[in-house]
Design a protein around this motif. Structure first.
Motif, short mmCIF file in Angstrom:
data_model
loop_
_atom_site.label_atom_id
_atom_site.label_comp_id
_atom_site.label_asym_id
_atom_site.label_seq_id
_atom_site.Cartn_x
_atom_site.Cartn_y
_atom_site.Cartn_z
N GLY A 145 0.83 -1.21 0.00
CA GLY A 145 0.00 0.00 0.00
C GLY A 145 0.86 1.26 0.00
N TRP A 146 0.23 2.41 -0.23
CA TRP A 146 0.95 3.68 -0.41
C TRP A 146 0.07 4.87 -0.07
N ARG A 147 0.71 5.95 0.30
CA ARG A 147 0.03 7.23 0.56
C ARG A 147 1.11 8.30 0.52
N LEU A 148 0.99 9.23 -0.40
CA LEU A 148 2.06 10.23 -0.56
C LEU A 148 1.54 11.64 -0.30
N ALA A 149 2.43 12.51 0.13
CA ALA A 149 2.09 13.93 0.27
C ALA A 149 1.74 14.47 -1.12
N TRP B 262 2.79 13.93 -5.73
CA TRP B 262 1.99 13.16 -6.70
C TRP B 262 2.46 13.51 -8.12
N GLY B 263 2.21 12.58 -9.04
CA GLY B 263 2.45 12.85 -10.46
C GLY B 263 3.91 12.76 -10.89
N LYS B 264 4.77 12.18 -10.03
CA LYS B 264 6.19 12.06 -10.38
C LYS B 264 6.60 10.60 -10.56
N GLY B 265 5.66 9.68 -10.36
CA GLY B 265 6.00 8.27 -10.44
C GLY B 265 6.62 7.71 -9.16
N TYR B 266 6.57 8.49 -8.07
CA TYR B 266 7.22 8.04 -6.83
C TYR B 266 6.51 6.84 -6.17
N ALA B 267 5.16 6.83 -6.24
CA ALA B 267 4.45 5.70 -5.60
C ALA B 267 4.82 4.40 -6.31
N SER B 268 4.82 4.44 -7.64
CA SER B 268 5.15 3.24 -8.41
C SER B 268 6.61 2.84 -8.18
N GLU B 269 7.50 3.83 -8.12
CA GLU B 269 8.93 3.51 -7.94
C GLU B 269 9.19 2.89 -6.56
N GLY C 125 -13.53 3.47 -6.20
CA GLY C 125 -13.43 4.76 -6.89
C GLY C 125 -12.07 5.43 -6.78
N ASN C 126 -11.09 4.77 -6.16
CA ASN C 126 -9.77 5.39 -5.99
C ASN C 126 -8.91 5.12 -7.24
N GLN C 127 -9.21 5.88 -8.28
CA GLN C 127 -8.54 5.65 -9.57
C GLN C 127 -7.02 5.84 -9.50
N ARG D 281 -5.61 2.71 -8.09
CA ARG D 281 -5.79 1.58 -9.02
C ARG D 281 -4.79 1.70 -10.18
N ARG D 282 -4.52 2.93 -10.62
CA ARG D 282 -3.53 3.11 -11.71
C ARG D 282 -2.15 2.65 -11.26
N VAL D 283 -1.80 2.93 -9.99
CA VAL D 283 -0.50 2.46 -9.49
C VAL D 283 -0.47 0.93 -9.54
N GLU E 40 -2.08 -1.08 -11.45
CA GLU E 40 -2.00 -1.56 -12.84
C GLU E 40 -0.61 -1.30 -13.42
N ARG E 41 -0.02 -0.15 -13.08
CA ARG E 41 1.35 0.15 -13.55
C ARG E 41 2.35 -0.88 -13.05
N LEU E 42 2.08 -1.44 -11.86
CA LEU E 42 2.98 -2.44 -11.28
C LEU E 42 2.76 -3.82 -11.87
C1 LIG Z 1 -2.38 6.82 -4.84
C2 LIG Z 1 -1.21 7.81 -4.99
C3 LIG Z 1 -0.04 7.37 -4.12
C4 LIG Z 1 -0.80 7.80 -6.46
O1 LIG Z 1 0.20 8.77 -6.69
P1 LIG Z 1 0.64 9.12 -8.18
O2 LIG Z 1 1.63 10.20 -8.09
O3 LIG Z 1 -0.57 9.29 -9.03
O4 LIG Z 1 1.27 7.74 -8.64
P2 LIG Z 1 2.73 7.46 -9.17
O5 LIG Z 1 3.71 7.86 -8.15
O6 LIG Z 1 2.77 6.07 -9.69
O7 LIG Z 1 2.86 8.49 -10.36
C5 LIG Z 1 2.27 8.23 -11.59
C6 LIG Z 1 1.97 9.55 -12.24
O8 LIG Z 1 3.18 10.30 -12.33
C7 LIG Z 1 3.44 10.61 -13.69
N1 LIG Z 1 4.92 10.62 -13.84
C8 LIG Z 1 5.66 11.75 -13.95
N2 LIG Z 1 6.95 11.43 -14.02
C9 LIG Z 1 7.04 10.08 -13.93
C10 LIG Z 1 8.13 9.17 -13.94
N3 LIG Z 1 9.40 9.56 -14.02
N4 LIG Z 1 7.84 7.84 -13.81
C11 LIG Z 1 6.57 7.40 -13.73
N5 LIG Z 1 5.49 8.24 -13.71
C12 LIG Z 1 5.73 9.57 -13.82
C13 LIG Z 1 2.70 9.56 -14.49
O9 LIG Z 1 2.38 10.01 -15.77
C14 LIG Z 1 1.47 9.35 -13.65
O10 LIG Z 1 0.48 10.34 -13.86
P3 LIG Z 1 -1.01 9.92 -14.30
O11 LIG Z 1 -1.54 9.02 -13.22
O12 LIG Z 1 -1.71 11.24 -14.38
O13 LIG Z 1 -0.88 9.19 -15.59
C15 LIG Z 1 -1.63 9.24 -4.58
O14 LIG Z 1 -2.69 9.64 -5.39
C16 LIG Z 1 -2.05 9.32 -3.11
O15 LIG Z 1 -1.22 9.42 -2.22
N6 LIG Z 1 -3.38 9.33 -2.88
C17 LIG Z 1 -3.94 9.50 -1.58
C18 LIG Z 1 -3.74 8.32 -0.66
C19 LIG Z 1 -4.39 7.07 -1.20
O16 LIG Z 1 -5.52 7.10 -1.67
N7 LIG Z 1 -3.64 5.97 -1.10
C20 LIG Z 1 -4.09 4.67 -1.56
C21 LIG Z 1 -4.96 4.04 -0.59
S1 LIG Z 1 -5.38 2.39 -1.13
#
Ligand SMILES: CC(C)(COP(=O)(O)OP(=O)(O)OC[C@H]1O[C@@H](n2cnc3c(N)ncnc32)[C@H](O)[C@@H]1OP(=O)(O)O)[C@@H](O)C(=O)NCCC(=O)NCCS
Length: 185
Positions: A93-97, A101-108, A133-135, A138-140, A142-144
């Motif tokens: 699981g994950w939760r980021l400030a 967001w949007g840097k790929g840090y959760a996936s990395e 509904g937590n798209q 869910r995208r993270v 799927e990316r994994l």
């Molecule tokens: C869920 C959560 C961690 C996802 O964070 P995120 O930044 O969207 O996910 P990633 O770190 O994988 O980043 C992917 C996004 O970064 C972008 N990105 C930018 N640079 C990137 C890079 N070098 N590598 C990969 N992705 C990159 C991708 O395009 C992608 O954007 P998109 O989703 O708009 O296509 C975040 O939304 C969050 O903390 N939410 C609140 C807490 C929560 O709901 N946690 C889950 C409970 S189950």
């Protein structure tokens, strides 16, 4: 566990994490899919609980940005609670400030944990679940390379019947599917 990825450090909690972790846990946008925000005391108790249980090799731990030393958020793995329909299993699981967001840090960071879970701990499978509904989450998944079978969808047992956050989806990743993806780069 301690590990490094290209841009991140995955590490145990440190006292300096309390302020930024509380800021994240009390941000209504970050917490919009959770039933409640955490207080500062609950945040400190969570960090202490995880720190006391590190011997198992699992835990939701700190993620630090290498370049700045900033706390990015929490990513980790834990045993699924016995009352959950997917138990016994290990979840990720994950939760980021918000500003990370949007840097790929959760996936990395999650990928670093998957390497540890499959290659060091030898787990056969890792699961993840979230509110339907937590798209972004869910995208993270799927990316994994995790996959969802709608037959695994479930109502979260600790969220009250009728609560909008109750319906959950479950994603799975088997060790062989992970190593095949890793081999393909
Ligand atoms: C869920 C959560 C961690 C996802 O964070 P995120 O930044 O969207 O996910 P990633 O770190 O994988 O980043 C992917 C996004 O970064 C972008 N990105 C930018 N640079 C990137 C890079 N070098 N590598 C990969 N992705 C990159 C991708 O395009 C992608 O954007 P998109 O989703 O708009 O296509 C975040 O939304 C969050 O903390 N939410 C609140 C807490 C929560 O709901 N946690 C889950 C409970 S189950």
């Amino acid at each position: 566990m301690r590990a490094e990825t290209e841009r991140l450090i995955l590490r145990p909690w440190e006292d300096r994490d309390l302020d930024p972790f509380f800021a994240l846990n009390s941000d209504p946008e970050v917490m919009r899919f959770f039933p409640a925000l955490y207080t500062r005391e609950e945040t400190a108790a969570y960090m202490a609980r995880v720190s006391a249980a590190v011997d198992s090799g699992l835990g939701f731990q700190a993620v630090e940005e290498k370049a700045s030393g900033d706390l990015v958020g929490v990513v980790g793995m834990a045993e699924v609670k016995p009352e959950m329909p997917s138990a016994p299993a290990v979840e990720i699981g994950w939760r980021l400030a918000k500003h990370h967001w949007g840097k790929g840090y959760a996936s990395e960071a999650a990928n670093g944990w998957l390497v540890y879970g499959f290659e060091t701990l030898g787990l056969p499978e890792i699961v993840a679940f979230t509110f339907v509904g937590n798209q972004p989450s869910r995208r993270v998944m799927e990316r994994l390379g995790m996959t969802r079978d709608p037959a695994d969808d479930f109502d979260h047992p600790s969220i009250a019947a009728g609560h909008p956050l109750r319906p959950h989806v479950l994603y799975r990743l088997k060790a062989d599917a992970f190593s095949q993806r890793a081999a393909q780069g």
